[in-house]
Each structure stands twice: as C-alpha cells, then as structure tokens.
Write a protein that holds these residues in place. Structure first.
Motif, mmCIF file in Angstrom:
data_model
loop_
_atom_site.group_PDB
_atom_site.id
_atom_site.type_symbol
_atom_site.label_atom_id
_atom_site.label_comp_id
_atom_site.label_asym_id
_atom_site.label_seq_id
_atom_site.Cartn_x
_atom_site.Cartn_y
_atom_site.Cartn_z
ATOM 1 N N SER A 9 26.116 47.614 98.361
ATOM 2 C CA SER A 9 25.915 47.156 96.954
ATOM 3 C C SER A 9 26.934 45.976 96.634
ATOM 4 C CB SER A 9 25.994 48.193 95.879
ATOM 5 O OG SER A 9 27.372 48.889 95.875
ATOM 6 N N LYS A 10 26.823 45.317 95.587
ATOM 7 C CA LYS A 10 27.916 44.262 95.027
ATOM 8 C C LYS A 10 29.086 44.794 94.419
ATOM 9 C CE LYS A 10 25.461 40.699 96.240
ATOM 10 N NZ LYS A 10 24.545 39.786 95.197
ATOM 11 N N ASP A 23 32.044 42.868 87.239
ATOM 12 C CA ASP A 23 31.245 42.500 88.112
ATOM 13 C C ASP A 23 31.529 41.375 89.041
ATOM 14 O OD1 ASP A 23 29.056 42.143 90.042
ATOM 15 O OD2 ASP A 23 27.555 42.593 88.360
ATOM 16 N N THR A 24 31.935 41.524 90.095
ATOM 17 C CA THR A 24 32.593 40.439 91.121
ATOM 18 C C THR A 24 31.366 39.496 91.524
ATOM 19 O OG1 THR A 24 32.458 41.376 92.951
ATOM 20 C CG2 THR A 24 34.493 41.506 91.774
ATOM 21 N N GLY A 25 30.160 40.047 91.826
ATOM 22 C CA GLY A 25 28.943 39.402 92.178
ATOM 23 C C GLY A 25 29.008 39.536 93.739
ATOM 24 N N LYS A 30 32.080 46.103 91.762
ATOM 25 C CA LYS A 30 32.302 46.253 90.420
ATOM 26 C C LYS A 30 33.862 46.729 90.285
ATOM 27 C CE LYS A 30 27.929 46.522 88.295
ATOM 28 N NZ LYS A 30 27.032 47.057 87.257
#
Length: 416
Positions: free
Chosen positions: A313-314, A325-327, A316
């Motif tokens: 997952s992306k 949220d860093t993306g 956070k």
C-alpha cells in the motif's frame, strides 16, 4: 540581473534535512537546487541567498564569497530553494515573469522578478520575517502576484517534505548524469579484469583504482565515478549512478541505480535507489533502499531499511503531528546528520530520524525518532548528552579530515 535563492516558511517540514543546512543545499538527483541552477545561468551571474537567521553563519561558511541575507541594489530573479527543475523550465519562467510580479503555489512563493527600484522595499520587510519570504513579504513591498500562473504548464518538483527527495529523485538523476557526461573526459581504456557494459555511458575520473572482477553496468543508465575513488573486487554497479570523490566501495557491494553517493563515503552491502550525502559510513552488509542518508551518518553492521510495506500500500506517515499521505509505495529511511545505528538494526518503512540520534537494540524502533535520542528499542527514549555527542561528532569529522567550525557547533547547540 542577479539570482536570489530563498527559503519559505515551509522549510521546517523538510526536517531533518534542513536542521543543519538551507533548503537549497539538499540533494535531489546529483545536484542541489543551487548546483543545478548554476548550470543554467551565465557564468558571470551573481547568486545571493536568503535563509533563516539561525543558519546564516553556516550558510556563509558553505558558500564562501556569496551574499547571505544581504541584497544588492540590482534587478533580481527570486527562486525558492525547494524548487527543482530543468533548464527548459528555467527559460520559460524567466520569460513568463514580468518585473515586480511573483508566482505562488499553495500560498508559497516559488518565483519572483523584482526591479532594483523595489528591492529596498523588500529589504525593509525581510528582517521582520526572519529572512523567510512569504507572499505577504512581497505584497507589502509593492510586488503583485501574477493572476494567471503558468505553473501548470511546467514540470517543477517541490521538496515540501523530506521524502520528496526520493519521490523526485529518479526524474533528475539521468539528466544530471548526462550533463556530467559532457564534462568528464571519455573513458578510452577499460581497466584489466573490469567489465564495462555499455561503456559509452560510463565515465571514470582521475586516479580511480579498480581491483579485479568489478562490473559497471550502464545498460539502463549512466555511471560516473569521480576522482580518487577505490573500488574493491566483486563490486557490481548498475546505473544510473553517481559516485563522488575519495570514496571506498568495499568488496561485494551491490549498488543499484538510481543512486547518488557523495564524496568521502565508505559503502558496502546492498544499496538501491538512495541518496548518500557526503561522509557517510556503511562498511558492512545490510540493505538500504529508497533512503536519504545525511552527512556523517554511521550505519552499523547488518542495518536494514524496509522500503515496501507487506501489503504494497501507499505510505501514510505521522509527521509533525499530522497524518500525511505521501503517495509513495517505496520509501526507506530519512537519516538526519550524525545519526548512528547499532548492529542488526531493523528500520520500518518510512522511518525518519532526527540529527545526532543513536539507535540500537532488538526489534523495530519507532518510525519517528527525535533528534539527540539515545534510543534503545523497547525502552524509554533518553536524550543524548550534548557535550558527549559533539565530542563524538568531532572525532568522526576529524577522521574524514573535516574540522567542526564554531558556527557548526553553535548551530547544533542552539538546535539542542
């Protein structure tokens, strides 16, 4: 016309990379924003700096001969030090901006052009804001914001948070290396028992020493190795990679690009997609990936950084009291200056350490480790004794032939 590189009020969000340096002295690609801008402008163009008062003295030491927190009676193009861009963008910005207008993004000024008749107004407003430039600083000086911002037409990478150095890293590495390829003399003779793959994209500096059975693979990106670096046997390097002057690459190293290794680093183990600023010590096994390693960091044997969550997952991250949220899917560790890890240290995905932190003990430490921490996993964090920390830092720096200046020590003490 002069150039002024400046900091804005969001510079605190680049912790820990801007604790001991200005935003325009943070690497993204092979260069800092200052180093890259120097490549775009005519050689005779003067560059001045505006930065936080507390780092003015250390900035003067870093950039000897440049004006710091002092402007001349001249026309200026102002550029935010956290903005990274290529030469084409620079030309477009230079053309798009009229005198006495600024371009802002999310209430942060990125570029401004000011004629010399307005500079005095700006100077009078600077000290009020600790030499940090804001939209209000410009507006109060009679400078207007541009109504139709051209930013959406340009590719500008902003370092708003420390992990942005890794997020935007790959975009700049290969173009930066291509610039250096034109500067370095072509490698005409391959050392014996060293394998060059795609040698046209490999450059070797002066007095680089190769032991047998080294592989330099430039099939997917250029490789540049600067002067006086020593490469031991059974090292594998896959570009795009830059390796600075006076480095030691120890036997068995696996270095995967995009990666940047600054001057006077000693490295071993496995490294991928990372920025090692100057004077980093990683002489043993262990994986470091998608990480920013600040100067004078020492990574103990078998230190490992996770750079991918098990569920893919992306990321956070809790940062400065805010969930962000860093993306990003891949992110290792952001190491502050003079941080040290003990043997077998395991660092979670997206860990951020402050400066002068000591991390040791079994298990995974917290993802946020404050500056000057004496951090033993599973126990209460203890604040590192400042005098002992400085004594160790002076010893470490001396071993790299660097003397801690009074300005540097004063800055560390004030931050403590």
């Amino acid at each position: 016309m002069r150039i002024c590189l400046f900091e804005d009020s969001s510079v605190k969000n680049l912790f820990p990379l801007t604790c001991l340096r200005a935003s325009f002295n943070v690497k993204c690609g092979v260069y800092t924003s200052f180093e890259r801008i120097k490549l775009f402008i005519p050689k005779k163009t003067k560059i001045d700096f505006l930065c936080r008062s507390e780092i003015a003295d250390i900035t003067r030491e870093t950039y000897s001969g440049f004006n710091v927190n002092q402007l001349s009676n001249d026309d200026y193009l102002f550029i935010n030090g956290k903005a990274h861009f290529d030469k084409d963008v620079y030309k477009k910005i230079d053309k798009a901006l009229d005198d006495n207008f600024f371009i802002a993004d999310n209430n942060k000024v990125l570029f401004a052009r000011i004629s010399k008749d307005k500079i005095e107004n700006l100077i009078n407003n600077l000290s009020i804001n600790n030499f940090i430039l804001t939209p209000e600083t410009f507006l109060n000086s009679g400078i207007s914001t541009i109504s139709d911002s051209p930013l959406h037409h340009f590719t500008i990478s902003q370092l708003n948070y420390p992990w942005d150095t890794i997020k935007h890293f790959e975009h700049f590495v290969q173009p930066d290396l291509e610039t250096l390829l034109k500067i370095f003399p072509k490698t005409t003779k391959t050392p014996k028992k060293v394998d060059f793959i795609n040698p046209k994209n490999i450059r070797i500096g002066k007095k680089v020493k190769f032991s047998p059975n080294v592989v330099l693979d430039a099939s997917e990106g250029s490789i540049i190795i600067d002067d006086n670096t020593n490469i031991e046997s059974f090292v594998y390097i896959k570009g795009p990679v830059y390796i600075g002057k006076n480095c030691l690459l120890k036997s068995g190293l696996k270095l995967y690009g995009p990666s940047y290794i600054g001057e006077m680093c000693k490295i071993a183990g496995e490294i991928g997609e990372s920025i090692f600023d100057s004077y980093v010590n990683k002489q043993h096994e262990g994986f470091v990936g998608h990480s920013y390693v600040s100067p004078f960091v020492n990574l103990g044997a078998d230190t490992v950084t996770s750079d991918l969550k098990n569920n893919y997952s992306k990321l956070k991250l809790n940062f400065n009291g805010e969930l962000i949220d860093t993306g990003m899917q891949f992110l290792g560790t952001i190491f502050g200056d003079h941080t040290k890890t003990g043997i077998n240290t395991m660092l979670n995905t997206g860990t951020i350490t402050g400066i002068f932190a000591n991390i040791f003990g079994g298990g995974f430490p917290a993802k946020e480790i404050p500056s000057f921490s004496w951090y033993e996993t599973g126990k209460e964090n203890v604040k590192y004794d400042l005098d002992k920390g400085l004594e160790t830092a002076k010893t470490v720096m001396y071993r790299r032939k660097v003397e801690m200046s009074s300005a540097y020590e004063d800055l560390v003490r004030s931050y403590y």
